[in-house]
Structure formats: structure tokens, C-alpha cells
Scaffold this active site. Sequence first.
Site, PDB file in Angstrom:
ATOM      1  CB  ALA A 257      -0.564  -3.390  11.584  1.00  0.00           C
ATOM      2  CG  MET A 258      -0.312  -3.293   4.557  1.00  0.00           C
ATOM      3  SD  MET A 258      -1.084  -2.013   4.239  1.00  0.00           S
ATOM      4  CE  MET A 258      -2.334  -3.206   2.852  1.00  0.00           C
ATOM      5  CD  GLU A 259      -5.693  -1.882   5.887  1.00  0.00           C
ATOM      6  OE1 GLU A 259      -4.422  -1.359   5.950  1.00  0.00           O
ATOM      7  OE2 GLU A 259      -5.810  -0.862   4.334  1.00  0.00           O
ATOM      8  CG  ASN A 260      -1.137  -7.375   3.561  1.00  0.00           C
ATOM      9  OD1 ASN A 260      -0.948  -6.437   2.776  1.00  0.00           O
ATOM     10  ND2 ASN A 260       0.014  -7.653   4.777  1.00  0.00           N
TER      11      ASN A 260
ATOM     12  CG  HIS B  48      -8.509  -1.327   7.373  1.00  0.00           C
ATOM     13  ND1 HIS B  48      -9.126  -0.545   6.716  1.00  0.00           N
ATOM     14  CD2 HIS B  48      -7.064  -0.505   8.196  1.00  0.00           C
ATOM     15  CE1 HIS B  48      -8.507   0.594   7.698  1.00  0.00           C
ATOM     16  NE2 HIS B  48      -7.006   0.649   7.747  1.00  0.00           N
TER      17      HIS B  48
ATOM     18  CD  GLU C 254      -5.736   3.459   7.062  1.00  0.00           C
ATOM     19  OE1 GLU C 254      -5.992   3.639   8.202  1.00  0.00           O
ATOM     20  OE2 GLU C 254      -5.301   3.007   6.208  1.00  0.00           O
TER      21      GLU C 254
ATOM     22  CD  GLU D  91      -2.996   1.094   2.311  1.00  0.00           C
ATOM     23  OE1 GLU D  91      -2.530   1.186   3.013  1.00  0.00           O
ATOM     24  OE2 GLU D  91      -4.409   1.494   2.943  1.00  0.00           O
TER      25      GLU D  91
ATOM     26  CG  HIS E  54      -6.622   0.304  12.432  1.00  0.00           C
ATOM     27  ND1 HIS E  54      -6.919   2.124  12.850  1.00  0.00           N
ATOM     28  CD2 HIS E  54      -6.436   0.294  11.210  1.00  0.00           C
ATOM     29  CE1 HIS E  54      -6.989   3.159  11.423  1.00  0.00           C
ATOM     30  NE2 HIS E  54      -6.081   1.583  10.401  1.00  0.00           N
ATOM     31  CD  GLU E  55      -3.797  -2.536  10.122  1.00  0.00           C
ATOM     32  OE1 GLU E  55      -4.173  -2.661   9.122  1.00  0.00           O
ATOM     33  OE2 GLU E  55      -3.028  -1.566  10.363  1.00  0.00           O
TER      34      GLU E  55
END
Length: 887
Positions: free
Chosen positions: A299-302, A338, A357, A165, A334-335
Site C-alpha cells: 500500500a502507499m500513503e499518497n 502516515h 516507517e 515513492e 499504518h497508511e
Amino acid sequence: MKLGSTMLPHLPWRIPPAAIALLVACVSGAAGEGFSLDQTPGRLPRTAVPLHYAIALEPDLENLTFAGSELIDLDLREATSRLVLNAADMTLTAASIDGPGASAAIALDAGAQTATLSFAQPISAGRHQLRINFTGRINRFPRGLFVIEYREGEGMRRMLASHLEPADARRVFPCWDEPAFKASIGLTVTLPRSLRAISNMPVAAEEPVTPALQQVTFAATPKMSTYLFVLVAGELERLSAQVGETTVSVLATAGKSEQGGFALESAAELLRYYNDYFGLKYSLPKLDLIALPGVFRSAMENWGAITFGESRLLFDPAVSGDAARRTVFIFLAHEMAHQWFGNLVTMAWWDDLWLNEGFASWMEAKAAEHFFPQWRTWLSAGAGKNGAMNLDARRTSHSIEHPVADEGEAMAAFDGITYAKGQAVIRMLESYVGKDAFRAGIRRYMAEHAYANTTTADLWHALEGASGKPVGGIAATFVRQPGVPLVLAQSRCEDDKEHIRLRQERFTIHYPEAVPQTWIIPVTLGLPDAAQPSATILLGDEPADVVGGRCAEPLKLNLGNVGYYRVDYGEGRAGMRKTFPLMPPADRVNLLTDTWALVEAGRTQARSYFELLSEAGNDEDRAVWDEVMSTLSRLDHLARGRAERTALEAYARHMLRPVLARLGWDPKGREREDNEVLRVRLIRVLGELNDMDVIAQARLRFAAFRQDPALLRPSLRDAVAHVVGVNADRDDYAALLALARKAGNGAERTRYYSAAASARDAALARATLALALTDELPYALRTSVIGTVASAGEQPELAWAFVRQNFALLAQRQGPSFRDYFVASLMRNFSEDARAAELAEFAPAHATSGGRIMAARAQEAILIDAELKARVLPQLAAWLQARGTPD
Ligand SMILES: [Zn+2]
């Protein structure tokens, strides 16, 4: 149109007819257009639409390259002989359509990050299959596919991960890398057999290729945006739980999965909660939560496989306190939000990033409030909203929904406005329409747009449908224009009744030429000690008159600190100050933050804030003291090297010491959970403010800890290490580094390296900077220690000189984010006009569109700080002198 309000009989109110007319005018047609692919911004032609990618990848972890091939099912909307898709940092070795006969000439454009495939014959409209072979590279920084080298025991290990992202899927496979082009993805990857491979979907088949290599095939995903693709492979342990039909797992490097217990338990609870809230069950068969060592602190919500910096997912109660546990929960909430808001339903383009977001930020707080009400997350979120309002009052602010021309600008959109203003505006709207109607609107939105894209207008449409209230018209004024409204309350006493006239202006800081604007503001008001507002008024550009209670009982506005606006009570400020101790904590925080903002804006003297603070002496609430500490620390930082600093620090200690004295260093019996969090922050801040008792106590406890770790409870360790670090001599510094080097997890490692980097001694600061060039520090810590030398270490000059001197090497090691974002954030530690000019002249910071945005924001922040300290510090010194110096 009916204006939404709740009203108690003792509090009559009215809205002038002109204001109602304005509201109607604003509401109709103000919400914008719903999603259509042709209307969506972006740079790729809309001629071809991908339907499915079948991707095969062969990463080479030794040489940091990979080979790949893909077969893409396409729908051509019209006949064409030319296809344009995204590809960056890769070579396309062959491309053909519908079999090997029709091969394409390939032209790469590095600037546009595209590949243009030209065919000798036009391809007809309709379904086709495009085959592409390609090779790419594996980075050492988190962009596209990247390698992580981490320590395990005495040796180093390697793992593979991805971070895509906003626009880096194009570094992994050629694709239509814009969020509106959703397609399903099937992946086959060839990897060493020692590595466990994870992607969005579960493994469908595994077979050995050679004694050393295996081929892993994953089930195909549903339709999704490319930025949500993920591939991780490493020597990972798994800890799993079953929630209905979903398998939830925590994955971590060897020996650490046990530390994922809290995350796994929380994820199971959150999954049930979200399944219910959204009205649609989580869409994939599994959800993996992966702890990546050393690469990032975010962190990343893949979709289906969320990646976290280790300290954001793992929690070991033997070494970390409750604050770390809260962080894990908030990141997870949060993630996971998403997975619906962002992954299942995706913004059409990055101009609506806030939909992702802002919503996930709102949901994280809502979920925390639900599961852990004792944390009082919304109360703490007041600080985030306040920060966003400060940014939003400036020239370089932007509207929540704003044009994003390219991927560089998209990166710059991940900021306080998008997250915290987005969160606050959504909360204000939920409060205005009511929780149940809001949830009904969200359920409708999810059901209507699952596996598809949306714009902000689609959300308003669903919320209006469910609530029958003019959400779009109100929201448009907050979402489609930048800036913060200021409500001016002018009160007078008549017949022993409080008569208040409300009107609005645009609130700005250091931005006199700002264009005037109007909002439709749901203004709540009531008596200061009321838990619920007595009335809600929609304030437009005409003033509104309100008759309140008795004259001695002034009305408080923005009850509960739920609204996104500032309030200036003018001459009523003194009355507000008197009622300060009666207010619930959220209102005390609100009054403090608004008053300080008025000081920053030059609308009142610093005295107004400090007189209010005098009423806070006996406060017991963490959120109130958090606000006070933030302001005092900010002033202390600005006073560095100035004559006012000694008196300012003495005053700050005088305010904060009694609070720590009441709490003590150790709990007396059972106490509120919040007390420990407050205590820890007080210790940190007093240690920075040269409080000799706190420094001595921290040293004592640190010495005992080094003898026997059991002698210092985990929750105090961050603060104790920090205070020892700030005031470190050579021996303390060496001790902190030794602890960092033998740390058992990411949280501990960060704690001790950060504490060492906080040393204010110049020689120690130089030692830390030198460390940032070695391989000793994991990726994320290299830049974070440079930042800490400048901030807590108070050596911004040294840090900046170091960065300039080693720029090429640091930029090469840390990747493009160093040039585009880190330089600007480092410069924010300065507050002199000349430094803003220096940043303006530092060419690398302006190399990309995102970099230019970040640099302009930092320059403005420096100028604001320069003006603030020149104006406010003398005011404060004079006020302190007049009242007699404490201590
Ligand atoms: Zn997010």
C-alpha cells in the site's frame, strides 16, 4: 540528571557512578541537527525553491503515453541563468520563464534523472514562473504513471494509477523531486468520461471536452513532498462515510465496493483516534482508500488518496477468515498514521526514512492494540522485532539513520531495519518515558513542524521537552549505529540473595570482526511471573550490579519483550528454563527468540533451545507457537536434501501435533479469537512437515469444498488450499488453477495460485513457472509464484534456472524491481556457499546501487544459512538420538 526507573522496595538496585558519567557524556550533543534545507542531503542545487505546481496532464491509455504542461511558481534564492530539476523517462518539448520570451535550452541527463534549463540572460533572485511542456510514458509496472489491466466478467478493463515513492514523481512531471522541496500542487487532467479520476484533493470542476473526454480539475493541495502526489482513474465504485469535516471513501472496481465495509468502518474509527492522538485534525477535506486490482500486495500513503493492493483493503467474510481482516486493519492503521507522520511532517531526506516507517509501524500496532486488544498485536510484533535483530546482527546491516546517496539506495532502505527495528526502538522509548509524556512530545512535534520537514533530532528534541528525560542520548545509540546489544547477566547466590552483574557486548552472527560498540540500554528486570518490571536500569559500558530476590527466584530481564536487546543468562539459563512456564507469553517469546539467536551466533548449543522447547509443550499462546513454528520451519527448510531431515520432521510433528489436537480442526463452542489463527498456521506447517493425518484431512475438506463451498469455513480455506497445493498431484493442481481462474477477488485469486505454486512435484513446478510468462497472472502474482516455487515448493534450482533463462523478458515485463530486488530475494532460498558466489557474479543484480545492496545482503544470508545448517543440524540430530526419536 535523574535516571528514570520504577522501583519496588524488595528489589534494591544501583548504577555505578562511572556509568552515570558515561550517560551524561553520551547524552550531550548526541542527538544531531534539526532540519535546514541547506544541510539536507540530496542532489539538486538549492538555488531554486518551488512554491506551487499547476499541472495539466492528458494520458493516452491506448498508446500508453501522456502529454503534459506545468506552470511552476518559483523562489530563486540567488540570481542564476541555470535551473536544475528532476525529469526521467520523459521529453521536455519547451521551457520558458516569466512568459514565452525567455525560453531555455534544455539538456536531459538520464543517469542523474535531471533536466538542466539554461537561459540566455541571468534570472534575478525572487519570484518567477517557469512553464514546461513535456511528454512521458505510462508503464505497465507500478512506477510513475502506470496502467492496470484487470478482468471483469468475461472482458478485460483498463485503469490508470500512480506510484511515486521514493523518487518517481519525476516520471510524471518535471519537478524538484526530493522530499525537502515542499510545494502545493494543482492538477487538471483530461480523461475518458467513463473513468472516475482521483487525486490528493477533491474535484473542484468537471467539464466535458468532447463527447468522449472530460477535463477534471482538482483543488490545490497544501504544501507537500512530490512523492506523495497521486493520480488514479478507473471505473470505480465509491462507498463513503462522513467523519466530522472529512469524507472518507473506499473505492474499488465494479461490484467490489461492498467488500470495503470493514475498511470504511475502521478508517472512520482510526481517523477519530488519530485526530485525538496527534492533537491536530487530519489536514485534507477527504481521504480516499483505493483498492487497485492485481498490481501489488502493499500500500502507499499518497496524501488524501491511499492506494492498496486489493487484498489489503477489501474483506469478504464469505471467502476469507479473520487473519485477512486483521491484515486490512493493520495496513489501514499504518497508511493512515502516515497522513500525519510522513505526509504532514516529512523526513528531510531518505536517510531519515525510519522516521516515517518506524513510526507508522509502531502506530499500526498501537492502534490495533487499542481497538482489538484480543488480537494481542504487540505480542505478535515480537516476531518482527526478532527478525530485525537477526538482520541487525549481520555485516550488511545499517544504522536506522544512515547515509543514503541516491534514489537507488533510498529504495533499499525500505527494509526490516527501517520498519521493525524502528518500530521496536520507538516502543522501547515510549515505554521508557511513559505513554502520556510520549504523546505530549508527539503533539508538540506535529504542531511545530506541520507542512514542513524534520530530521530525527527534531523528534528527540520534542520528546525531551515533553518528558524531561534524556531520550536523545539513549536513542542515538540505537539509531545512529547499527547492531544489536547483548546484555550478559551473571548471577551468584550470596546470603540467599540473587546477585546479578550486568554488562553489555555487541551481538553478532557470523561477523567476528565487528567493531565493538556501546549502547545506553533501558534494561528492565523483575520476577519471571511479574506483569510489570520491578526496576529499569540504564546500562552503559560499565557493568551494573543488581541484588534481586531469593536465590531460587532468578530475575528475568527485558520484561514484556519491550527492549531492543538480546540477553544471555549464561549459567543462569537452567534457572530461567524452570521458570519458563510461569512467564507471561511475551516473556516466553522473548526467552525463546533470544535463546535461538544465541544458537545462531554460536554462543550456545542447539540443545539449549530444544530443552527450553520441552517446557513449552502445554503452552496455549499463539505467539509462543508462532515462534516455535518459525524456527522449526527454518530448520526444516535448511535440512532439505540432508540426512537429518527425517528425524527433524518427526520431532517437529511430535511437538506440534498435540497443539492441533487440543484445538481440533473445528472450534468447540466459543473460543479465543486467536485460536483460529493458531489452528490455521498449525495446519499449514504440519502439512509442510509431511503430517499424513493433516494432509489426509485437508484433502478430505478440499474435496467437500469443491462439492459445496459452504462446507469449508472461510478461515480454513487458505491453509487447506496450501496443504493440498504442497502435496498436489496433477488433479489437485488442475483443481487449484480452476479455482484461481474463477476467483471473485484478489485474496481468493492469490490463495489458489499460491497454493498451486507450492506444489513440490517438479513437473508441476515447471508448469507454474511457464504460467509466469503468460498474461494469465496479474502483475504482482507473476513474481510471487516464482518465489513460491522456490520456497514452499522447494524447487529453488528450477526457479533460478527459469529466471536466468528468461531474464530479459521477465525484467522487461516486471520493471526494474525485478532486477534490483527480486533476484536477490529469490536467491535467499539457497543455503550453499556456491550460490552466494553465483549471485555475486550475476551482473544484472549489481546494475544499480539499490541492487548491489540487496545482493550483498542476500549473499550474506546464504552464507549464514550454509554455516548454520552445517553446525546445528548435526547437533540437533545427536540430541534427538540421545533422547530417543519420537513418533
Ligand atoms: Zn509506511
